[in-house]
Design an enzyme around this catalytic site. Sequence first.
Site, PDB file in Angstrom:
ATOM      1  N   ASP A 190       0.746  -1.120  -0.025  1.00 49.72           N
ATOM      2  CA  ASP A 190      -0.099   0.038   0.025  1.00 49.72           C
ATOM      3  C   ASP A 190       0.816   1.309   0.000  1.00 49.72           C
ATOM      4  OD1 ASP A 190      -2.928   0.479  -0.139  1.00 49.72           O
ATOM      5  OD2 ASP A 190      -2.779   1.236   2.031  1.00 49.72           O
ATOM      6  N   GLU A 214       0.658  -0.335  -5.106  1.00 52.04           N
ATOM      7  CA  GLU A 214      -0.177   0.473  -4.933  1.00 52.04           C
ATOM      8  C   GLU A 214       0.303   1.837  -5.330  1.00 52.04           C
ATOM      9  OE1 GLU A 214      -2.075   3.539  -4.526  1.00 52.04           O
ATOM     10  OE2 GLU A 214      -1.890   2.867  -2.311  1.00 52.04           O
ATOM     11  N   ASP A 236     -11.519   0.082  -1.375  1.00 44.93           N
ATOM     12  CA  ASP A 236     -11.760   1.781  -0.869  1.00 44.93           C
ATOM     13  C   ASP A 236     -12.697   2.226  -1.709  1.00 44.93           C
ATOM     14  OD1 ASP A 236     -10.064   1.967   1.336  1.00 44.93           O
ATOM     15  OD2 ASP A 236      -8.431   2.532   0.215  1.00 44.93           O
TER      16      ASP A 236
END
Length: 490
Positions: free
Chosen positions: A291, A338, A391
């Site tokens: 992430d 990401e 998300d």
Amino acid sequence: MRKSGIILPIFSLPSNYGIGTFGKEAYRFVDFLEKAQVNYWQILPVGPTSYGDSPYQSFSTFAGNPYFIDLDMLVEDKLLKQEEINEYDFGNDENDIDYGTMYKNRYKVLKLAHERAKVDLKKELEDFNEINKGWIYDYALFMAIKDYKDGAPWKEWDKDIRFRKPQAIVKYSSLLKDEIDFYMFLQYMFSSQWKELKKYANDKGIKIIGDIPIYVAEDSADIWSNPEIFMLNEELIPKEVSGCPPDAFSDTGQLWGNPIYNWQELKNQNYNWWIERIKSSLEIFDVIRIDHFRGFESYWSIPYGDETAINGKWEKGPGKDLFDAIKNELGEIDVIAEDLGYITPEVRELLDYCGYPGMKVLQFAFDPKGDSEYLPHNYEKNVVVYTGTHDNDTIKGWFNSLSKEEREFCKSYTGMKDENDNWKFIKLAISSVANIAILQMQDLLNLGEEARINIPSTLGTNWRWRMSKRDLTDELAEKLKELNKLYRRI
């Protein structure tokens, strides 16, 4: 080779006990993936969650979430009795997780199992603790002290144990011995059940993608046990915290609040903590999705105590140096980076250097005012395309939220007629040149915003959605298989 996958967190699996687990429904989901000829199962982080229930804010980056331990398997192992489980409430909504009830009752049941395991699994527990001695005792001690202090964050503990004074460690180790053993037992059960499930998936040709957040939670065993590798002051309070700068979506930016790494100290230690973190993750996952990858090139550093991210500044991250150290120690590893948001040429250069695939999210693509890198005609092969991530809203919920102009552009590009044309959107991802296409399970089921996993920067209703047992059908598997076959993802 072209492949496909599905995002479904462990907690979103069906079960009789309030939350998804490593039990029979997880095995049934693997069977579904095999029927659909899907190659990847993405499960998000699996650490023990703290306030807010986010898997991205965990008490430990090395530990597993005890909620995922399957109770029926504990009955099979003769560590629990069915009538003992039946005495407790775990919530009664098949599509929702009641974390308050879970916190209140789950550990009571697991403590009954621990009482029997002390005798029945004594040798196995000792061996497991020895193998994981680099982190497990500190984690178990951390959790036991938290319980003893009614959940207070470690920065509020008495100074002697906050600073890990030797006499304080000895004191609490003796005082809380049984509680410490209990938390280590939970990690043994998590690991044992997960390894069986992962092997079952791997034997069917299915690999597990798991996330690791770039940062760790302030109230975590990671920081309490390793304060020197974070930017803390003499009282062990963060000097700087993480976030994102103001942009078109937020005038004040995003204030995440995680302590910032002391990258110079980590470099002095040859990045050993990060190497151990990656190594531990590779024992759980086959592929790691990191992430906020851009934070390794440069990160937004915000003064501790600020209420917004406005006063932050860009600081240089470790860059290639970190990934060279990881490669030298662990060799080539499978990583998805990401790389969403504002990406500079320097970040792209780092991504190219590492060779990791970045991400493309289809829901970000449909701005009628101009071309977008998220539209499939702009993809390169070395990317992972997502219909949406944890998300994002579901396709159905997202489509209904579009402006008239965005909706018309989406209809023209995808062939969708309305919000129920989810398979046309799915087809766009599967048919793209991206080497890997990942779909949300909710999108395959054409569920609306009620099935959204997370709304960033909000608390209270996130990480709660669960799939129903009846949702996995042979018809759905066959439909997805045909699409994978058509676009050569088998």
